[in-house]
Scaffold this active site. Sequence first.
Site, PDB file in Angstrom:
ATOM      1  N   GLU A  10       5.453  -8.729   7.317  1.00 24.73           N
ATOM      2  CA  GLU A  10       4.623  -7.910   8.181  1.00 24.73           C
ATOM      3  C   GLU A  10       3.180  -8.253   7.902  1.00 24.73           C
ATOM      4  O   GLU A  10       2.686  -8.011   6.822  1.00 24.73           O
ATOM      5  CB  GLU A  10       4.813  -6.413   7.894  1.00 24.73           C
ATOM      6  CG  GLU A  10       5.978  -5.793   8.566  1.00 24.73           C
ATOM      7  CD  GLU A  10       5.780  -4.313   8.739  1.00 24.73           C
ATOM      8  OE1 GLU A  10       4.878  -3.913   9.480  1.00 24.73           O
ATOM      9  OE2 GLU A  10       6.519  -3.557   8.132  1.00 24.73           O
ATOM     10  N   LEU A 151       8.520  -5.121   3.441  1.00 24.22           N
ATOM     11  CA  LEU A 151       9.492  -4.874   4.496  1.00 24.22           C
ATOM     12  C   LEU A 151       8.995  -3.711   5.330  1.00 24.22           C
ATOM     13  O   LEU A 151       8.252  -2.853   4.839  1.00 24.22           O
ATOM     14  CB  LEU A 151      10.858  -4.514   3.902  1.00 24.22           C
ATOM     15  CG  LEU A 151      11.488  -5.522   2.929  1.00 24.22           C
ATOM     16  CD1 LEU A 151      12.786  -4.951   2.361  1.00 24.22           C
ATOM     17  CD2 LEU A 151      11.745  -6.852   3.615  1.00 24.22           C
ATOM     18  N   ASP A 152       9.410  -3.658   6.598  1.00 17.38           N
ATOM     19  CA  ASP A 152       9.127  -2.471   7.399  1.00 17.38           C
ATOM     20  C   ASP A 152       9.581  -1.232   6.635  1.00 17.38           C
ATOM     21  O   ASP A 152      10.566  -1.277   5.888  1.00 17.38           O
ATOM     22  CB  ASP A 152       9.890  -2.514   8.724  1.00 17.38           C
ATOM     23  CG  ASP A 152       9.384  -3.587   9.670  1.00 17.38           C
ATOM     24  OD1 ASP A 152       8.238  -4.021   9.516  1.00 17.38           O
ATOM     25  OD2 ASP A 152      10.161  -3.968  10.566  1.00 17.38           O
ATOM     26  N   LYS A 153       8.920  -0.136   6.859  1.00 15.43           N
ATOM     27  CA  LYS A 153       9.290   1.111   6.187  1.00 15.43           C
ATOM     28  C   LYS A 153      10.773   1.416   6.370  1.00 15.43           C
ATOM     29  O   LYS A 153      11.449   1.838   5.425  1.00 15.43           O
ATOM     30  CB  LYS A 153       8.442   2.264   6.729  1.00 15.43           C
ATOM     31  CG  LYS A 153       8.760   3.621   6.140  1.00 15.43           C
ATOM     32  CD  LYS A 153       7.862   4.697   6.728  1.00 15.43           C
ATOM     33  CE  LYS A 153       8.219   6.069   6.164  1.00 15.43           C
ATOM     34  NZ  LYS A 153       7.360   7.142   6.728  1.00 15.43           N
TER      35      LYS A 153
END
Length: 336
Positions: A10, A151-153
Amino acid sequence: MSDPELIDDEDPAPAAETLEARIDLSGVRLDKALAEAFPDLSRARLQALLAEGAVRRDGVVLTGGSAKAQPGLYRVDLPPVAPAAPQPQALPLTVLYEDADLIVIDKPAGMAAHPAPGTPDGTLVNALLARCGDSLSGIGGVARPGIVHRLDKDTSGVMVAAKSDRAHQGLSALFATHDIERTYIALTRGAPTPLQGRIETRIGRSTADRKKMAVLKTGGREAITDYRVQRTFGEPARAGGAPLAARVACTLQTGRTHQIRVHLSSKGAPILGDPVYGSGSLAAPVRAALAEVGLTRQALHAAVLGFVHPITGAPLRFETDPPADMAALEILLSTL
């Protein structure tokens, strides 16, 4: 899940951003016209930006929100967000490996990698500060100590963080050269075709929605994902038609913002539960399976992370199974 600052997967938000919009209205209050042109900014926020001299019309700085709007090209300069010093929090962590230089964890869905607007605490950084103490001080900046990728939440899976400056520099170099093995498991609507291949595009901010990423014809940055459909689900697949859902393994060759989510969506097989890129209607049985499991996130798990230890040179590889919500969904899909 990045390159300019070596925050993989991200890209971080830019330090400052300029928004543009053309306003054709005249005679209405400027702050009201701006609020309509820039719906993501409140009138109070716009009034503060006007007072700071951050709003221009055709290059001319504007300062009064009560003035009347005039037609023209308006630019709003958003200042960089001042980083806050995260506080230690004793949060549970699943530690896969740890030594004096780095720590590898299996991040749960729902935990952000580091504090950001809307997520001031409860992050991996807060947990690492509590576990590792002063060893993280200054590594990677005030707001993201130790973080070299994220990483994305709502994406679960394997992450590595640095505990020393040498490890931070070494891991950052590995991510910069894409010398990292990274494979993700996704459950998708339908299946990408062909069932195995490489997706190679450019990815950047969507011109239609600045909060989303998109495949771009020009601009953006190179993004490469290798994928393989491991399993398909649904009666149509057994009858020779298109499957209702699939389990797809995706290996990253680059690490762009939302890369796997954007790439699978571009192939007509968005990740199940994805609130941003999960366009299209689901087959009734798949929709029922999602509802039964109660999955409210993208069904995406970082399953494999492999790299050479930046200090010892030892090869390290970690693999974890998808968490309970994805596992339960896959079981239900297998009965379709």
